[in-house]
Design a protein around this motif. Sequence first.
Motif, PDB file in Angstrom:
ATOM      1  N   THR A 107       0.870  -1.181   0.000  1.00 43.21           N
ATOM      2  CA  THR A 107       0.000   0.000   0.000  1.00 43.21           C
ATOM      3  C   THR A 107       0.909   1.233   0.000  1.00 43.21           C
ATOM      4  N   PRO A 108       0.350   2.410  -0.255  1.00 49.51           N
ATOM      5  CA  PRO A 108       1.186   3.615  -0.262  1.00 49.51           C
ATOM      6  C   PRO A 108       1.847   3.924   1.083  1.00 49.51           C
ATOM      7  N   ASP A 109       1.378   3.281   2.155  1.00 45.78           N
ATOM      8  CA  ASP A 109       1.997   3.497   3.473  1.00 45.78           C
ATOM      9  C   ASP A 109       3.261   2.676   3.681  1.00 45.78           C
ATOM     10  N   ASP A 110       3.486   1.741   2.797  1.00 46.02           N
ATOM     11  CA  ASP A 110       4.530   0.742   3.049  1.00 46.02           C
ATOM     12  C   ASP A 110       5.903   1.138   2.510  1.00 46.02           C
ATOM     13  N   GLU A 111       6.906   0.650   3.224  1.00 48.18           N
ATOM     14  CA  GLU A 111       8.288   0.792   2.753  1.00 48.18           C
ATOM     15  C   GLU A 111       8.812  -0.581   2.335  1.00 48.18           C
ATOM     16  N   VAL A 112       9.628  -0.558   1.302  1.00 55.03           N
ATOM     17  CA  VAL A 112      10.198  -1.802   0.789  1.00 55.03           C
ATOM     18  C   VAL A 112      11.715  -1.644   0.765  1.00 55.03           C
ATOM     19  N   ILE A 113      12.402  -2.519   1.464  1.00 57.16           N
ATOM     20  CA  ILE A 113      13.870  -2.405   1.519  1.00 57.16           C
ATOM     21  C   ILE A 113      14.490  -3.176   0.354  1.00 57.16           C
ATOM     22  N   ILE A 114      15.276  -2.455  -0.426  1.00 58.40           N
ATOM     23  CA  ILE A 114      15.882  -3.034  -1.626  1.00 58.40           C
ATOM     24  C   ILE A 114      17.380  -2.727  -1.614  1.00 58.40           C
TER      25      ILE A 114
END
Length: 366
Positions: A107-114
Motif C-alpha cells: 500500500t502507499p503506506d509501506d516501505e520496501v527495503i531493496i
Amino acid sequence: MNINAIVRNCVDKIPPYIPGKPIEEVERELGINGVIKMASNENPLGPSNEVRQVITQMIDKIQFYPDANHYYLKEALSQDLGLKPEQLLVGNGLDDVNRIVAETFLTPDDEVIIPQPTFSMYKSVTLLMNAKPILVKGLEGIGNDLEAMRKAVTDHTKLIFICNPNNPTGTIVKQATLVEFLQSLPSNIIVVLDEAYADFANDPEFPNGLELLKKFNNLMVFHTFSKIHALAGLRLGYAAANPALIGQMQKVRDPFNVNILALAAGIAALNSKKHIMLSKELVQMGRRSFYEELDELNIEYLPTQANFILIDCKQDSQDIYQYLLRNGIIVRPTHSFGLPNHIRVTFGSAEQNNRFFKVLRAAWKR
Ligand SMILES: Cc1ncc(COP(=O)(O)O)c(C=O)c1O
C-alpha cells in the motif's frame, strides 16, 4: 491530451526496464550476421530434448485455455521440492510473480527495503503500488549489506528483497548471515529471497532457501525456469512460501497467467536431469575460463556464484560495450544498476566464451 494529468503519479516515477538487446535488433542495426548474446543470463544450451518434444505435442492443444490451477506443474514441483502444492504460486516468469507480490501486499503506506545494486524489477513493482523503495547501498557499493538493511527497518517496512546470488554482482549472502537476519526481523515483514541463479551456486555456505521456509513463515522464495532450464522465452517462474501468503496471492494473479506450452514444458524441464547437470557444468566451466582469461589480462571482476560475471572496465563501460557490439557480441552495460564502469557478461558455450575473449583482448589492447 495532457498525459501528466491522467497518469497515476507513481507510474510516472517508474524507470523504464532496460533489457539486453535482442540479437535480431543488433543484426538489423549493424547490418551484420552471427551476433551472439551474452547479455541476459540465458542458457546457451537451449531447452532440453524432453522440453522440445512436449512443446511439439502441445501445439495441438493451444486452442484451449491453459489449466488455471496449474495442477500438474504444481504436483511435479511439489514432488521435486518436497513442498505442498498450496505452498506454490506459478507465474508468467518471475516478473509476473514480482508484480503479484506487490499487488497483494503493498500500500502507499509501506516501505520496501531493496539492496543496491540489484535486479531493477523490485523497485519498479514497489513504485507501481505507490509504496516507498528504501534503497540500501551494498558493502563497498557491491553485494548486500544485511546489517544496513536491518537498520533500515521501520514500523512501515512491509517487504524486503534479497537476490541470492545477486544480479548483477554474482555475490551471495551466506547461510549464517541470512538466518541471523531473518531471526532479527519482526515476523510480519515479508522477505523475498530471489533465487533465480541459485542452481549455479556451489559455495558450501550458500543457503537453501526452501529449507528455510520450514523455519520462517514470512519468507518467500523465488525460482525461475528462465535460467537453468533455458525457458526464458516461454515465461515461467514460481514463488514458494507459507500457504497463507500464497493463498492471498492466488486471488490477485490473472486466472490464465501461465500459457499451455510453459506449463507442459515446466514439467518436462524438471524431469530433464541430464540437461540440468550439463547446464550447471557449462556454467562452472565458463566461470573457470573467465577467471583465467581476466586474470591474464589483469582485468578486475567480482568472483561470481551465478551464470554471469561483473567486469570492471575502470572507465565508462560504454566504449567497450560498443566495441563488443560492433564485433557481434551483446553484453550488458550496467549503467542502469548505478555501475557506469562495469559490464555484466553471461557465460556462453565454450565457443562463445572464446569469441568473447578474443574480442575483449583486442579491445583491451587498443
Ligand atoms: C534476479 C532475477 N530475478 C528474476 C528475473 C526474471 O526472471 P523471469 O525470466 O522468470 O521473469 C531475473 C531476470 O533476469 C533476474 O535476474
